[in-house]
Every structure is written in structure tokens, then in C-alpha cells.
Design an enzyme around this catalytic site. Structure first.
Site, PDB file in Angstrom:
ATOM      1  N   GLU A  70       0.852  -1.200   0.000  1.00 17.95           N
ATOM      2  CA  GLU A  70       0.000   0.000   0.000  1.00 17.95           C
ATOM      3  C   GLU A  70       0.879   1.237   0.000  1.00 17.95           C
ATOM      4  O   GLU A  70       1.084   1.888   1.017  1.00 17.95           O
ATOM      5  CB  GLU A  70      -0.939   0.007   1.221  1.00 17.95           C
ATOM      6  CG  GLU A  70      -1.960   1.127   1.168  1.00 17.95           C
ATOM      7  CD  GLU A  70      -2.764   1.255   2.454  1.00 17.95           C
ATOM      8  OE1 GLU A  70      -3.463   2.275   2.593  1.00 17.95           O
ATOM      9  OE2 GLU A  70      -2.681   0.365   3.324  1.00 17.95           O
ATOM     10  N   HIS A  95      -9.523   1.379   0.508  1.00 12.84           N
ATOM     11  CA  HIS A  95      -8.777   2.474   1.127  1.00 12.84           C
ATOM     12  C   HIS A  95      -9.750   3.403   1.838  1.00 12.84           C
ATOM     13  O   HIS A  95     -10.849   3.655   1.350  1.00 12.84           O
ATOM     14  CB  HIS A  95      -8.001   3.269   0.072  1.00 12.84           C
ATOM     15  CG  HIS A  95      -7.024   4.233   0.668  1.00 12.84           C
ATOM     16  ND1 HIS A  95      -7.413   5.447   1.191  1.00 12.84           N
ATOM     17  CD2 HIS A  95      -5.686   4.159   0.857  1.00 12.84           C
ATOM     18  CE1 HIS A  95      -6.349   6.077   1.662  1.00 12.84           C
ATOM     19  NE2 HIS A  95      -5.294   5.315   1.471  1.00 12.84           N
ATOM     20  N   ASP A  99       2.563   2.308   3.866  1.00 10.36           N
ATOM     21  CA  ASP A  99       1.738   3.507   3.636  1.00 10.36           C
ATOM     22  C   ASP A  99       2.619   4.696   3.223  1.00 10.36           C
ATOM     23  O   ASP A  99       2.422   5.817   3.685  1.00 10.36           O
ATOM     24  CB  ASP A  99       0.924   3.839   4.883  1.00 10.36           C
ATOM     25  CG  ASP A  99      -0.267   4.738   4.582  1.00 10.36           C
ATOM     26  OD1 ASP A  99      -0.572   4.950   3.392  1.00 10.36           O
ATOM     27  OD2 ASP A  99      -0.893   5.240   5.541  1.00 10.36           O
TER      28      ASP A  99
END
Length: 323
Positions: free
Chosen positions: A7, A161, A284
């Protein structure tokens, strides 16, 4: 040990321009990308790869940052194709360092499904990212059904998300502290995570996984609060009349990823909830980027045997996506 972070975000200039120029396109979260964050989101070259090396990540799975294309109407359809071509070009230029998850627009539901198929079959994307609601339409709305069917047929995962809550909810629950605190509270501090978790629960309750039993969904941030309330959520079995117990959907249709939350305690809770074959690593980037090799150190220092560490670091993702 190879580490794949699944991600990791980008923001193409065309999408940023759309958010800045189309009324209502920016839901307020564009302001979360100032200065250095914005520079890192735009970069897909040597600087990004140098930071990957520095933190210990071998492969980034690239995806569009929030709010995606949900607020762009029909203009989002063409932007989805352009964004996916952009991601595919980055992967083609650095195939050992990058993979990609497709961006989709739901202004035309059938077109979203077709774009997912194109992105997977022609561009090599590993799945797609969904950004929660489109307006007031939750993820269990009929407009998403063609995409769920396509993902199940293609055997690729969909990552939910977080998206900022609706304005009325933000005003009721997350406002009153000043603009910067209100935005933080309604997004990365708490609001995002309730939103994403609720969207997954709605998919279960609407029977999406009954219609598509092999559909696989990914939740970030160690399950977006869902895993921490399983003891209560399983009580929905008393009233839901689903084909399977609630816990079966969690353990057979859900993967969870770290999203840069390097917590051994959260990792263990995820393993207890969904099993060691359904946990995925992510940082992230660039939002949770930390220097000093912390990503690799987190994996290496875990009190897991080598086989379990490898599953978390890369093997589960490779099995899920056939990569």
C-alpha cells in the site's frame, strides 16, 4: 528476506490537477499532501527507490492516493485509464521494484469493471483500490457489483482504502476543534478507519461474498478496527441470515495489512483473527515513511519463525496475486 510493501501511494499530476480544478473533486484531503509529501507522491524515480532502499523495502505496490477518482464524475473514467497507464509505465521501467493496483472510476459501473479487466490483463495490475463510497452510495451499492464480479472472475484482490466521512457525519462527530484538527480527526486519526471498516462489514451483510465466494478484499491499518470488535460483530449472526457465519467471511474473504503501523501486538491480533496466511506488509508510503531501516527492522525483529516472517514479508502477497 524480500519485503514487498503493498500500500504505497502516488499522485499523478493529471489527477492532482483534476482535484484542484473540478468543483467538489477535492474532498478536503488534498491538503494532507503538502511540501515534501507532495514531492514524494509525484516521484517514481531514483529518489523513491533510494528511500525504499534506506527503509529496507524491495518492492512497492503502487496505488493512487486518496480520495481516488470518486469525486470526478464522468471525467474520472478517462483519468482512470490515464492513471493506470501511468502506473504501468512505472512498473515497466522498474519491474523489479514496482507493481501496481489499478485506479477505477464508478461514474459508469460497467466501465469500471472493464477498466479493471484491462488493467489486469493488459497492464499487469495486481488488483484495484476502492475508495469507499461514491457520494452517498456505500460499497454495497449496486454500482459496485460489476467490479466485484470482475475481480472474482479475474481472481484479483480489491483494497478498500479509507475515505473521509460524509459532511454531515464530519460536522456531527469530528468538528469544532479548528480546521486542521477537524481534518486530522476525520481522516487519519480516526474517521477514515471507521469508514473503511464499516464498508467491509456492509459487503458481508449485503451478501457480496455469498454471490462471489472467492472475492478477496484487503483492509489496511490492521483491519480498520473490524478485527478489534469481532467478538461483537459475530453477534450479527443472530439476525443476518447469511449463508455463512460472520467469522467465516473474515477468515476466508479478508486480508489485512499493516499500513505502516509497526506494532507486534496488532500483528499478533491479526494473526489470531484471520490467520498467518492472510497478513500482508505495507508502509503507507510516503505518509508513514520512517528513516533508519525501520521497515526491515520491524519484520526482522518479530518473534515469528522464518517461514511466518516470509509469509508476512512477501509470500502471502505473491500467493494472493500469483506474482
Amino acid at each position: 528476506m524480500k519485503i514487498i510493501a503493498i500500500e504505497e501511494h502516488v499522485l499523478p499530476d493529471e489527477v492532482k490537477h483534476g482535484w484542484n480544478t473540478i468543483p467538489g473533486a477535492d474532498d478536503g484531503t488534498l491538503g494532507l499532501n503538502p511540501g515534501l509529501l507532495g514531492e514524494r507522491l509525484a516521484d517514481l524515480g531514483e529518489r523513491r527507490q533510494a528511500l525504499m532502499d534506506e527503509t529496507g523495502v524491495d518492492v512497492q505496490v503502487l496505488s493512487l492516493t486518496t480520495p481516488g477518482l470518486n469525486n470526478l464524475g464522468h471525467l474520472g473514467i478517462d483519468l482512470a485509464r490515464r492513471a493506470n497507464d501511468y502506473l504501468a509505465e512505472a512498473v515497466s521501467a522498474h519491474p523489479s521494484r514496482f507493481q501496481a493496483m489499478a485506479a477505477l472510476s464508478f461514474a459508469q459501473p460497467d466501465e469500471a469493471a472493464r477498466e479493471l479487466q484491462r488493467a489486469v490483463e493488459e497492464l499487469g495490475c495486481k488488483g484495484a483500490v476502492l475508495f469507499g463510497r461514491v457520494g452517498d452510495k456505500n460499497l454495497d451499492h449496486v454500482i459496485f457489483e460489476p467490479t466485484f464480479a470482475s475481480a472474482a472472475e479475474l481472481n484479483v484482490p480489491l483494497l478498500i482504502h479509507p475515505q473521509i466521512p460524509q459532511t454531515s457525519i464530519r460536522e456531527s462527530y469530528y468538528a469544532g476543534f479548528g480546521a486542521s484538527i477537524d481534518l486530522a480527526l476525520s481522516t487519519f486519526a480516526l474517521g477514515w478507519h471507521f469508514e473503511a471498516g464499516i464498508q467491509f462489514v456492509r459487503l458481508i451483510l449485503r451478501g457480496v461474498f455469498d454471490r462471489h465466494p472467492n472475492l478477496q478484499v484487503i483492509l489496511g491499518h490492521w483491519g480498520e478496527l473490524v478485527l478489534f470488535y469481532l467478538e461483537r460483530l459475530v453477534m450479527l449472526d443472530r439476525v443476518s441470515k447469511l449463508q455463512r457465519p460472520f467469522l467465516d467471511y473474515v477468515r476466508n474473504n479478508l486480508y489485512v495489512t499493516a499500513s505502516g503501523m509497526f506494532s507486534p501486538a496488532y500483528l499478533q491480533q491479526a494473526i489470531d483473527a484471520v490467520g498467518g496466511d492472510r497478513i500482508l506488509f505495507s508502509t503507507d508510503y510516503p505518509y508513514q515513511y520512517r528513516p533508519g531501516g525501520e521497515a526491515r527492522r520491524f519484520v526482522e525483529d518479530l518473534e515469528l519463525d522464518a517461514a511466518k516472517k516470509a509469509k508476512f514479508a512477501h509470500a502471502n502477497w505473491e500467493r494472493l496475486t500469483g506474482s
